[in-house]
Design a protein around this motif. Structure first.
Motif, PDB file in Angstrom:
ATOM      1  N   ALA A  72       0.763  -1.289  -0.218  1.00  0.00           N
ATOM      2  CA  ALA A  72       0.110   0.047  -0.035  1.00  0.00           C
ATOM      3  C   ALA A  72       0.663   1.213  -0.081  1.00  0.00           C
ATOM      4  CB  ALA A  72      -0.670  -0.038   1.183  1.00  0.00           C
ATOM      5  N   SER A  96      -9.504 -10.050   4.304  1.00  0.00           N
ATOM      6  CA  SER A  96     -10.227  -8.753   5.128  1.00  0.00           C
ATOM      7  C   SER A  96      -9.547  -7.528   4.644  1.00  0.00           C
ATOM      8  CB  SER A  96      -9.989  -8.972   6.414  1.00  0.00           C
ATOM      9  OG  SER A  96     -10.587 -10.073   7.180  1.00  0.00           O
ATOM     10  N   HIS A  97      -8.340  -7.641   4.132  1.00  0.00           N
ATOM     11  CA  HIS A  97      -7.606  -6.427   3.685  1.00  0.00           C
ATOM     12  C   HIS A  97      -6.984  -6.344   2.050  1.00  0.00           C
ATOM     13  CE1 HIS A  97      -7.989  -5.248   7.670  1.00  0.00           C
ATOM     14  NE2 HIS A  97      -7.490  -6.467   8.269  1.00  0.00           N
ATOM     15  N   ALA A  99      -7.447  -8.087  -0.044  1.00  0.00           N
ATOM     16  CA  ALA A  99      -8.328  -8.234  -1.434  1.00  0.00           C
ATOM     17  C   ALA A  99      -9.395  -6.935  -1.425  1.00  0.00           C
ATOM     18  CB  ALA A  99      -9.091  -9.444  -1.121  1.00  0.00           C
ATOM     19  N   ILE A 101      -8.493  -3.539  -0.113  1.00  0.00           N
ATOM     20  CA  ILE A 101      -8.158  -2.045   0.161  1.00  0.00           C
ATOM     21  C   ILE A 101      -8.467  -1.234  -0.902  1.00  0.00           C
ATOM     22  CG2 ILE A 101      -6.012  -0.867   0.654  1.00  0.00           C
ATOM     23  CD1 ILE A 101      -5.116  -3.106   2.388  1.00  0.00           C
ATOM     24  N   ARG A 102      -8.227  -1.794  -2.029  1.00  0.00           N
ATOM     25  CA  ARG A 102      -8.671  -0.881  -3.277  1.00  0.00           C
ATOM     26  C   ARG A 102     -10.078  -0.252  -3.204  1.00  0.00           C
ATOM     27  NH1 ARG A 102      -6.722   0.294  -8.222  1.00  0.00           N
ATOM     28  NH2 ARG A 102      -4.995  -1.539  -8.368  1.00  0.00           N
ATOM     29  N   TRP A 103     -10.902  -1.236  -3.021  1.00  0.00           N
ATOM     30  CA  TRP A 103     -12.367  -0.933  -2.804  1.00  0.00           C
ATOM     31  C   TRP A 103     -12.418  -0.170  -1.507  1.00  0.00           C
ATOM     32  CZ3 TRP A 103     -16.087  -3.033   1.012  1.00  0.00           C
ATOM     33  CH2 TRP A 103     -17.158  -2.464   0.714  1.00  0.00           C
ATOM     34  N   ARG A 104     -12.110  -0.391  -0.453  1.00  0.00           N
ATOM     35  CA  ARG A 104     -12.380   0.469   1.083  1.00  0.00           C
ATOM     36  C   ARG A 104     -11.773   1.655   0.675  1.00  0.00           C
ATOM     37  NH1 ARG A 104     -10.785  -1.192   5.962  1.00  0.00           N
ATOM     38  NH2 ARG A 104     -13.094  -0.829   6.938  1.00  0.00           N
ATOM     39  N   SER A 105     -10.545   1.930   0.141  1.00  0.00           N
ATOM     40  CA  SER A 105      -9.970   3.201   0.025  1.00  0.00           C
ATOM     41  C   SER A 105     -10.539   4.230  -0.985  1.00  0.00           C
ATOM     42  CB  SER A 105      -8.540   3.290   0.232  1.00  0.00           C
ATOM     43  OG  SER A 105      -8.140   2.554  -1.049  1.00  0.00           O
ATOM     44  N   SER A 106     -11.530   3.648  -2.069  1.00  0.00           N
ATOM     45  CA  SER A 106     -11.894   4.129  -3.169  1.00  0.00           C
ATOM     46  C   SER A 106     -10.715   4.326  -4.279  1.00  0.00           C
ATOM     47  CB  SER A 106     -12.755   5.368  -2.862  1.00  0.00           C
ATOM     48  OG  SER A 106     -13.940   5.399  -2.175  1.00  0.00           O
ATOM     49  N   ASN A 107      -9.938   3.493  -4.308  1.00  0.00           N
ATOM     50  CA  ASN A 107      -8.747   3.483  -5.032  1.00  0.00           C
ATOM     51  C   ASN A 107      -7.593   4.157  -4.669  1.00  0.00           C
ATOM     52  OD1 ASN A 107      -8.662   1.971  -7.484  1.00  0.00           O
ATOM     53  ND2 ASN A 107     -10.407   3.078  -8.323  1.00  0.00           N
ATOM     54  N   ARG A 108      -7.807   4.796  -3.541  1.00  0.00           N
ATOM     55  CA  ARG A 108      -6.537   5.688  -3.008  1.00  0.00           C
ATOM     56  C   ARG A 108      -5.282   4.995  -2.736  1.00  0.00           C
ATOM     57  NH1 ARG A 108      -5.190  10.158   0.343  1.00  0.00           N
ATOM     58  NH2 ARG A 108      -3.072  10.118   0.625  1.00  0.00           N
ATOM     59  N   TYR A 109      -5.645   3.489  -2.275  1.00  0.00           N
ATOM     60  CA  TYR A 109      -4.664   2.501  -1.915  1.00  0.00           C
ATOM     61  C   TYR A 109      -4.817   1.291  -2.695  1.00  0.00           C
ATOM     62  CZ  TYR A 109      -4.140   5.789   2.061  1.00  0.00           C
ATOM     63  OH  TYR A 109      -4.050   6.815   2.798  1.00  0.00           O
TER      64      TYR A 109
END
Lengths: 324, 355
Positions: A72, A96-97, A99, A101-109
């Motif tokens: 990240a 949980s992470h 897979a 992180i892209r989605w959860r951060s709206s593409n930021r990470y």
């Protein structure tokens, strides 16, 4: 062009990508000084130093979890999990992470992480040293799963996996790590994730497989070539997987046998059958046959050959689908 | 042959500002009057937001919400010690920390209102999405700090974990990696005495959580987590050490969760009202007010103005939140991978056709 085996192909891909991109690092248990228990990272620490080929503490969730943070942040870690049976300790980190992180951060990470691990049985290894976890990960949204079967494919697919901006599980065929030697270009090349290989062309039946089983499926196809003209599809990657190649072949042959080592129920073969049913049901001349491991644990050395699909069982499967 | 003591350890505790608002000037960190006021105003803002979000949950205007009430000093004191370029790894209760770290309040509401977009970090800072699994974020903080070290950036990772989280393997292995590789990470344990209903005594038999760092070869320290000066001082020292290559620090903020675990919890089931009332007296904002009043940094007019401004800011953010459009239905598909793999693309096309 030199003739090399799968372990050497892994090493070659890693060395070339590390040479090319300073952000690529290798980490895991025994990967440094020892060069990995299978020697897949041999000499890499000598070449790139201990900051890029890192011996870590003995903790799979630690390796994958820190690799997620590194990825990240901007590195491209290639983490080795010594045996795929130990990958489950890192399941939470992946599910949980990594897979999502892209989605959860709206593409930021995003997590350009490769987790390499040897899978499959047949080498009289110790308990839990020969698992087939591919379907768990194929069922995990946000993860790609690669299962190479030859030295040439291993190198091209691993380079693609390292360059892929999203997390990839790279399941190496332990049983044939050193069983196949073939000519592999010394220069870099890539094989796209999601493209299958027609390993053998044929007209009577489609044999779909991946990973170490590809070698045995091909041998079986050769053995019965006088009676049956089999087409062999080596999927190379199971998420995404090349449904087009499967469908085109089944439309031609009308019959299919699926071979994998993993247990039958909910194994990847079920997904292949569902895909054929959705897209080529009317082309089928016979019910699809699965030749797989059983819904048991993989037994220890003395009994494992009863469980892993053998050439004989594969041929029986082919005969069954042909005689319907 | 011998039988002897080969190592001895001590755990430091720091309190700068007493419960009565009196301060030990010798221990006071370097903070200008303006900075102290900013700390106070941010704490009031976070509390005002917390109360508002709680009532919005009760009114059905957002979903489940996790209150940070009572932990403002631990969270905001820590955030004041890091820079924008540093990396923050929050957990679900780190709402006051996020507000201090420029996460717009309407985004916090957006998340608890059911839209993942609320976790998106403002561009100027590096806020990681809050961790829902407990303790797992420790490893990400350590990994990012490790990457910063390898890339020779002078960035620090700051992570929050609850005392319950210290029981998790991912936390412990994260501490171990942090020590072994001497990464620039500051790991903060907010010991708020409860993991939902389970009291801290059941998480560990150890006297403090801070001492867990000893096993991993680096410094652990306990601070009064309701004393914003002590938290700031210790975190600042830890951040400075990390930035200058001196490795990680583990900080236990001894605090108390004044609210229920979440808006779905009723804490009276497992703790006495009297206990909460006792802790209410040690509450961080009032304590700071007493100090500021004694230093002539706060009078009734300033206090009222601060409260009023906080309320106005929160109301404005609520308004923004409530005017946010529905998220795009295709976003979930689009943000799974950089490029949609074939199988997903096929499903996406069908989804868009059928709705």
């Amino acid at each position: 062009m030199a003739k090399i085996n799968i372990v050497e192909a892994v090493n070659s891909a890693l060395a070339q990508e590390m040479e090319k991109d300073n952000d690529v690092i290798v980490m895991g248990e025994d990967v440094g000084v020892n060069g990995g228990v299978f020697r897949a990272t041999d000499n890499l620490q000598k070449k790139f130093g201990p900051n890029r080929v890192i011996d870590t503490p003995l903790s799979e969730e630690g390796i994958v979890g820190t690799a997620i943070g590194m990825a990240a942040y901007g590195l491209k870690p290639v983490a080795e999990i010594q045996f795929s049976g130990f990958l489950f300790a890192a399941f939470d980190q992946l599910f949980s992470h990594a897979a999502r992180i892209r989605w959860r951060s709206s593409n930021r990470y995003h997590v350009p992480l490769v987790v390499r691990t040897p899978g499959g049985g047949g080498v009289r290894a110790f308990e839990l040293h020969c698992e087939c976890p591919e379907s768990y990960f194929a069922h995990m949204p946000g993860i790609k799963v690669v299962c190479p079967s030859t030295p040439y494919d291993t190198k091209g697919l691993l380079i693609s996996a390292i360059r892929d901006p999203d997390p990839v599980i790279f399941l190496e065929p332990m049983r044939i790590y050193r069983a196949i030697k073939e000519e592999v270009p010394e220069k870099e090349y890539t094989i796209p994730l999601g493209k299958a290989k027609i390993a053998r062309e044929g007209n009577d039946v489609t044999l779909v497989t991946y990973g170490a089983m590809a070698k045995y499926v091909l041998q079986a196809a050769e053995k019965i070539q006088d009676k049956v003209d089999a087409e062999v599809i080596d999927l190379r990657t199971i998420y995404p997987f090349d449904s087009e190649a499967i469908i085109n072949s089944v439309k031609k042959t009308g019959r299919a046998v699926i071979v994998h080592e993993a247990p039958k129920t909910s194994g990847f073969g079920a997904e292949i059958i569902a895909t054929i049913n959705e897209k080529a049901l009317l082309s089928l001349e016979a019910p699809i046959v699965r030749v797989t491991g059983y819904d048991t644990v993989l037994p220890m050395a003395k009994l494992e050959n009863y469980h892993i699909p053998s050439e004989e069982r594969i041929i029986k499967g082919i005969s069954k689908v042909m005689s319907f | 042959m011998a039988r002897k003591i080969i190592e001895k350890f001590e755990i430091e505790y720091l309190q700068v500002l007493g419960e009565d608002g009196r301060c030990d000037e010798k221990l006071m960190p370097k903070l200008s009057d303006e900075q102290i006021k900013k700390l106070y105003e941010t704490m009031v803002l976070a509390r005002t937001f917390d109360d508002k979000a709680f009532s919005m949950q009760r009114q059905g205007r957002i979903g489940t919400y996790i209150q940070a009430k009572g932990q403002e000093a631990s969270q905001i004191g820590a955030i004041f010690a890091i820079e924008d370029k540093d990396w923050l790894f929050p957990m679900y209760r780190s709402i006051a920390a996020l507000i201090a770290r420029k996460q717009p309040m309407h985004k916090v509401l957006q998340y608890f209102g059911g839209d993942i977009k609320g976790l998106e970090s403002p561009k100027e800072v590096n806020n990681f999405p809050i961790s829902i699994p407990v303790g797992t974020q420790t490893l990400h903080a350590v990994g990012a700090a490790w990457a910063a070290k390898l890339k020779k950036d002078k960035n620090v990772s700051l992570a929050f974990v609850g005392e319950g989280g210290t029981s998790k393997a991912d936390f412990l292995t994260g501490m171990n990696f942090a020590g072994v590789f001497q990464v620039p990470a500051v790991l903060i344990c907010e010991n708020n005495q409860y993991a939902i209903s389970v009291p801290r005594k059941i998480q560990t038999y150890a006297e403090t959580f801070a001492q867990k760092a000893i096993a991993f070869g680096f410094k652990g320290i306990q601070v009064d987590g309701n004393d914003v000066f002590a938290v700031y001082k210790v975190v600042k020292e830890a951040v400075d050490n990390a930035r200058s290559g001196k490795g990680p620090t583990f900080i236990e903020c001894y605090t108390y969760r004044l609210a229920d675990h979440s808006t779905s919890d009723d804490a009276l089931k497992y703790r006495e009202k009297k206990e909460v009332e006792e802790w209410q007296k040690k509450e961080p904002i009032e304590r700071l007010e007493k100090y500021m009043r004694s230093k002539k940094l706060l009078d009734d007019a300033y206090k009222e103005k601060t409260a009023k401004e906080a309320k106005e800011k929160v109301e404005k953010e609520v308004e923004i939140y409530e005017k946010l459009p529905m998220p795009n239905k295709e976003d979930t598909f689009k943000n799974m991978f950089e490029e949609m793999p074939f199988q997903l693309k096929e499903q996406y096309e069908e989804f868009m056709k059928n709705g």
